[in-house]
Design an enzyme around this catalytic site. Structure first.
Site, short mmCIF file in Angstrom:
data_model
loop_
_atom_site.label_atom_id
_atom_site.label_comp_id
_atom_site.label_asym_id
_atom_site.label_seq_id
_atom_site.Cartn_x
_atom_site.Cartn_y
_atom_site.Cartn_z
N HIS A 308 0.85 -1.19 0.00
CA HIS A 308 0.00 0.00 0.00
C HIS A 308 0.89 1.24 0.00
CE1 HIS A 308 -3.10 2.90 1.12
NE2 HIS A 308 -3.96 1.99 0.67
N ASP A 366 -7.98 -5.14 0.00
CA ASP A 366 -8.52 -5.86 -1.14
C ASP A 366 -8.18 -7.34 -1.15
OD1 ASP A 366 -9.93 -3.87 -2.31
OD2 ASP A 366 -8.22 -3.04 -3.38
N1 ACO Z 1 4.25 -7.63 -4.94
C1 ACO Z 1 5.60 -7.61 -5.11
N2 ACO Z 1 6.37 -6.52 -4.94
C2 ACO Z 1 5.76 -5.38 -4.59
C3 ACO Z 1 4.36 -5.31 -4.41
C4 ACO Z 1 3.61 -6.49 -4.59
N3 ACO Z 1 2.30 -6.48 -4.41
N4 ACO Z 1 4.03 -4.05 -4.07
C5 ACO Z 1 5.15 -3.33 -4.04
N5 ACO Z 1 6.22 -4.13 -4.36
C6 ACO Z 1 7.63 -3.73 -4.37
C7 ACO Z 1 7.94 -2.90 -5.62
O1 ACO Z 1 8.40 -3.70 -6.66
C8 ACO Z 1 9.00 -1.96 -5.08
O2 ACO Z 1 10.21 -2.67 -5.06
P1 ACO Z 1 11.63 -1.87 -5.24
O3 ACO Z 1 11.75 -0.96 -4.07
O4 ACO Z 1 12.66 -2.97 -5.25
O5 ACO Z 1 11.51 -1.14 -6.55
C9 ACO Z 1 8.58 -1.69 -3.64
O6 ACO Z 1 7.82 -2.87 -3.25
C10 ACO Z 1 7.72 -0.44 -3.46
O7 ACO Z 1 6.60 -0.54 -4.35
P2 ACO Z 1 6.01 0.71 -5.16
O8 ACO Z 1 5.23 0.18 -6.33
O9 ACO Z 1 7.07 1.69 -5.44
O10 ACO Z 1 5.02 1.31 -4.08
P3 ACO Z 1 3.79 2.24 -4.37
O11 ACO Z 1 3.50 2.91 -3.09
O12 ACO Z 1 4.03 3.08 -5.57
O13 ACO Z 1 2.62 1.21 -4.77
C11 ACO Z 1 0.82 -0.31 -4.62
C12 ACO Z 1 1.65 0.75 -3.88
C13 ACO Z 1 0.35 0.23 -6.00
C14 ACO Z 1 -0.44 -0.60 -3.81
C15 ACO Z 1 1.67 -1.59 -4.82
O14 ACO Z 1 2.05 -2.10 -3.55
C16 ACO Z 1 0.96 -2.67 -5.64
O15 ACO Z 1 1.02 -2.64 -6.87
N6 ACO Z 1 0.26 -3.64 -4.96
C17 ACO Z 1 -0.50 -4.64 -5.65
C18 ACO Z 1 -1.83 -4.05 -6.12
C19 ACO Z 1 -2.80 -3.81 -4.97
O16 ACO Z 1 -3.02 -4.68 -4.12
N7 ACO Z 1 -3.43 -2.62 -4.99
C20 ACO Z 1 -4.46 -2.26 -4.00
C21 ACO Z 1 -4.01 -1.13 -3.12
S1 ACO Z 1 -5.20 -0.83 -1.88
C22 ACO Z 1 -6.35 0.10 -2.65
O17 ACO Z 1 -6.19 0.81 -3.60
C23 ACO Z 1 -7.69 -0.01 -2.06
#
Ligand code: ACO
Length: 431
Positions: A308, A366
């Site tokens: 998140h 979610d």
């Molecule tokens: N699985 C694997 N790796 C992940 C995941 C994941 N679900 N989420 C983040 N990471 C990793 C990224 O690759 C990144 O790695 P790095 O530092 O080596 O580059 C690090 O964790 C940080 O992730 P970001 O994408 O930069 O974080 P951001 O805050 O931009 O994204 C998000 C948050 C979009 C929710 C992300 O965690 C994601 O895509 N999760 C899966 C989708 C999801 O469940 N979305 C629902 C969110 S809740 C809502 O909207 C109600």
């Protein structure tokens, strides 16, 4: 709000800007950069807005490190345990918990605005039989400005109130019409004798041919999920509603824009994506393979329902939903469903994995909501629609707050231009 002065200095030119900081009631101080360009000729650069507050807001507070979520100051845990979705709607829209008289009046207004214009129902016949419900819902909500234009003066407080009641009341009806279209079943009209969540389930699951009995656990679960998804401050879809509405666009169009933004898999579309992911993983024995894929930088696969932008400890909504998830599965006798077993095992594996622990990637709201919806018999394509029904009141509250904010201006970000410099047009024969 107390205020301090920050000085930002360019060490090469010596040009300095004096910037005020503001303190809210809770949360970090913010540095007001509105005069930065005038003082230095420079913009700030913050793609994804990770460090930028786009507005003042008194609606919802989140402390992502501590796992705190407050609606108008009330902890979401208390609201989830003691309140109802309709009361939470009142709280978000009007800022205070209602008295019994206020609650009854509001509840009655919502119950008596559930029908949609009959002509609007015919729009559904224009959609392909396998259209995604989110596509239909965003389209039909956008069309509401063509039906309810008599009360769309955004400067008129009563018009805004009528709009807010209408859209909160009618969203379940529009969602149910989309669902019935997908199923090829007759549309079921709303019933004003039922509370919000019962009416929603009745429109989804009843058919004219036989009686339908509402399951109290299903009603309780839906009401809880609606409360937990009702608002989440300046998330992607809410910011979209604010940005679209900031031009003075009619509020139905702004909400339709929010619904479209919510649909993305990184946002509200994640609950559907979680179920698709679980089906792809298929079996407990494949978990390690998929966890390895999620950790592989060269693989686009992510564990949906994990991580998140704001919560880096735990998502308080996920903790509450997890308990409800177990209750629903127990009650419906679905605990031995292989997909649920797979979800619970995946959760355990990821929670113990160093990659997820180090990056603070916890199950989000979610991850569990999709499991509950599936157990209740709601099709995965409707999961994000359920989120949209809940979030509508949050979007409307933010839109109202923005319109009535004396400081509000059209949203218009700047950019760091990286394209070609000024160059002369070449005639096609010379290229
Ligand atoms: N699985 C694997 N790796 C992940 C995941 C994941 N679900 N989420 C983040 N990471 C990793 C990224 O690759 C990144 O790695 P790095 O530092 O080596 O580059 C690090 O964790 C940080 O992730 P970001 O994408 O930069 O974080 P951001 O805050 O931009 O994204 C998000 C948050 C979009 C929710 C992300 O965690 C994601 O895509 N999760 C899966 C989708 C999801 O469940 N979305 C629902 C969110 S809740 C809502 O909207 C109600």
């Amino acid at each position: 709000m107390s205020e301090k002065i920050f000085t930002l200095k360019d060490n090469t030119t010596g040009v300095a800007a004096e910037l005020q900081s503001h303190e809210g009631t809770l949360g970090p101080e913010v540095i007001d950069v509105r005069k930065l360009y005038a003082q230095t000729g420079k913009f700030t650069f913050d793609p994804g807005f990770a460090s930028t507050a786009s507005c003042k807001s008194a609606i919802t507070f989140i402390d992502g490190d501590e796992g705190v979520l407050l609606y108008r100051g009330y902890p979401v845990e208390q609201l989830a345990a003691k309140s109802s979705f309709i009361e939470v709607c009142y709280l978000l829209l009007y800022g205070e918990l209602p008295t019994q008289v206020e609650l009854d009046k509001f509840d009655n207004s919502i119950r008596t605005h559930t029908m949609i214009n009959e002509t609007m129902l015919r729009l559904f016949n224009g959609f392909h039989h396998d259209a995604h419900p989110m596509a239909m819902v965003s389209g039909v909500v956008g069309s509401m400005s063509a039906f309810y234009h008599d009360t769309m003066d955004i400067q008129n407080a009563r018009h805004r109130e009528i709009f807010s009641h209408r859209i909160v009341a009618k969203l379940p009806t529009i969602a149910a019409a989309a669902y019935k279209h997908t199923l090829g079943q007759p549309f079921m009209y709303p019933r004003n004798d039922l509370d919000y969540s019962s009416n929603l389930l009745n429109m989804f699951f009843s058919v004219p041919a036989e009686d339908f009995e509402l399951d109290p656990v299903a009603v309780e679960a839906i009401d809880l999920l609606l409360i937990l998804h009702a608002d989440h401050e300046q998330n992607c879809s809410t910011s979209t509603v604010r940005l679209a509405g900031s031009s003075g666009a009619n509020p139905y169009s702004a909400i339709a824009a929010g619904i479209s933004a919510l649909w993305g898999p990184a946002h509200g579309g994640a609950n559907e994506a979680v179920l698709n992911m679980l089906e792809k993983i298929g079996s407990v024995k494949n978990i390690n393979k998929y966890v390895a894929k999620a950790k592989d930088k060269d693989d686009a696969f992510r564990l949906m329902g994990f991580g998140h932008r704001v919560y880096k400890n735990f998502d308080p909504r996920a903790t509450i939903i997890r308990d409800m998830c177990h209750k629903v599965l127990e009650k419906l006798g679905r605990k031995d469903d292989p997909l649920f077993e797979l979800a619970l095992e995946l959760e355990q594996v990821a929670l113990k994995d160093d990659y997820f622990v180090e990056k603070k990637l916890y199950p989000n709201v979610d991850f569990y909501s999709g499991i509950i919806y599936r157990a209740l018999g709601i099709h995965p394509s409707m999961f994000t629609v359920m989120f949209a029904i809940a979030r509508t009141v949050g979007w409307v509250s933010h839109w109202q707050e923005m319109i009535t904010d004396a400081e509000h201006r059209i949203g218009r970000p700047r950019q760091l231009y990286t394209g070609p410099e000024n160059r002369d047009y070449l005639d096609v024969a010379k290229r």
